[in-house]
Design an enzyme around this catalytic site. Sequence first.
Site, PDB file in Angstrom:
ATOM      1  N   ARG A  98      14.184 -10.580   2.421  1.00  0.00           N
ATOM      2  CA  ARG A  98      13.176 -10.096   1.521  1.00  0.00           C
ATOM      3  C   ARG A  98      12.684 -11.299   0.284  1.00  0.00           C
ATOM      4  NH1 ARG A  98      15.443  -4.865  -0.403  1.00  0.00           N
ATOM      5  NH2 ARG A  98      15.175  -3.519   1.254  1.00  0.00           N
TER       6      ARG A  98
ATOM      7  N   ARG B 141       8.183  -8.526  -3.321  1.00  0.00           N
ATOM      8  CA  ARG B 141       7.391  -8.183  -4.657  1.00  0.00           C
ATOM      9  C   ARG B 141       8.127  -8.959  -5.953  1.00  0.00           C
ATOM     10  NH1 ARG B 141       8.357  -2.007  -4.532  1.00  0.00           N
ATOM     11  NH2 ARG B 141      10.189  -2.601  -3.001  1.00  0.00           N
TER      12      ARG B 141
ATOM     13  N   ARG C  32      -1.327  -9.644  -2.057  1.00  0.00           N
ATOM     14  CA  ARG C  32      -1.338  -8.346  -1.489  1.00  0.00           C
ATOM     15  C   ARG C  32      -2.058  -7.347  -2.079  1.00  0.00           C
ATOM     16  NH1 ARG C  32       2.798  -5.536   0.599  1.00  0.00           N
ATOM     17  NH2 ARG C  32       1.340  -3.858   0.647  1.00  0.00           N
TER      18      ARG C  32
ATOM     19  N   ASP D  93       7.205  -6.147   9.428  1.00  0.00           N
ATOM     20  CA  ASP D  93       8.213  -4.755   8.972  1.00  0.00           C
ATOM     21  C   ASP D  93       8.690  -4.423  10.236  1.00  0.00           C
ATOM     22  OD1 ASP D  93       8.439  -1.758   8.595  1.00  0.00           O
ATOM     23  OD2 ASP D  93       8.594  -2.844   6.618  1.00  0.00           O
TER      24      ASP D  93
ATOM     25  N   TYR E  15      14.292   6.478  11.799  1.00  0.00           N
ATOM     26  CA  TYR E  15      13.068   6.523  11.076  1.00  0.00           C
ATOM     27  C   TYR E  15      12.126   7.589  12.149  1.00  0.00           C
ATOM     28  CZ  TYR E  15      13.304   3.180   7.569  1.00  0.00           C
ATOM     29  OH  TYR E  15      13.559   2.261   6.299  1.00  0.00           O
TER      30      TYR E  15
END
Length: 354
Positions: free
Chosen positions: A37, A41, A50, A86, A161
């Site tokens: 990552r 962010r 973004r 992703d 998921y």
Amino acid sequence: MSERSQQQTARTAAHDSAFLKACRREPVPHTPVWFMRQAGRSLPEYRKVREGVGMLESCMRPELVTEITLQPVRRHNVDAAIFFSDIVVPLKAIGIDLDIKPGVGPVVEQPIRSRADLERLRPLEAGDVSYVTEAVRMLTAELGATPLIGFAGAPFTLASYLVEGGPSRNHEHTKALMYGDPELWTELVDRLADITSAFLKVQIEAGASAVQLFDSWTGALAPADYRRLVMPASAKVFDSVAGYGVPRIHFGVGTGELLGLLGEAGADVVGVDWRVPLDEAARRVGPGKALQGNLDPAVLFAPRAAVEAKTDEVLQAARGLEGHVFNLGHGVLPDTDPQALTHLVEYVHERTAR
């Protein structure tokens, strides 16, 4: 120069990088550093590009993917870039109705829990993710000698998921299916292994120099269950890309009891979270593998002296390893100060310069 020639030129330039040498357990000029990552962010430039763009949409715009992937390389001087995407992108590409909801994560509209549901998991073809091919080619042209890591979600994590319908703390639906109908479960993860393999092949064939398989949730399993019900599917993925000759990294969270099995599944490099010191991790994994890790991401919120002291602990534990790639024990936390990451890269490079 043809596209194939350009890809080969990029791979040749990256071949002698510290990162790929460490993955191959060869001598390195310094311990290479990259962060899971690292493109995300924690970077103000990431948040800016973004703005107003959904996560899945951002993964499908090659120019945006290229910019985001390059941001931490420019800012932190990390030794490798990781492709911005992703793990659910290939599932979306084959028509699974899902979205990534802010603050929640991937949410699947209709969970897969029956044999009939399996038919929704068709094979992934390269044309389904042409934007990935385009972005990887753009990136390798920009990165030069800096390697690009491709990645995908492992069959168990993707299955969790799909079966749960979203993130889960206890994986109760997943385990109920796994234990209650092992035959259906095996078919599910086998199909997902094929989809994951195809996704990794697209990235490698476009120019990625290494790949990482993220099995984020496999730490929820006991070793015997992992070996019997999960490892064959992960091994199938690793086997499918073995012929390309690129390093294969395997990572999961809370996998201290599974480290040996993660290596046995076929990885060249085993990622270690912060719960197990690297020297002990090496004992559990056994010889013939490099290790990646493993500073606790939360340490970066401490004063610089404390970060350096904890980093020294990781480097000391790694002294006897056959190969070591410095990383965090999981992804960069969103509120991490970017300056702390930049300094960490500099510090590791300085402390380990040969």
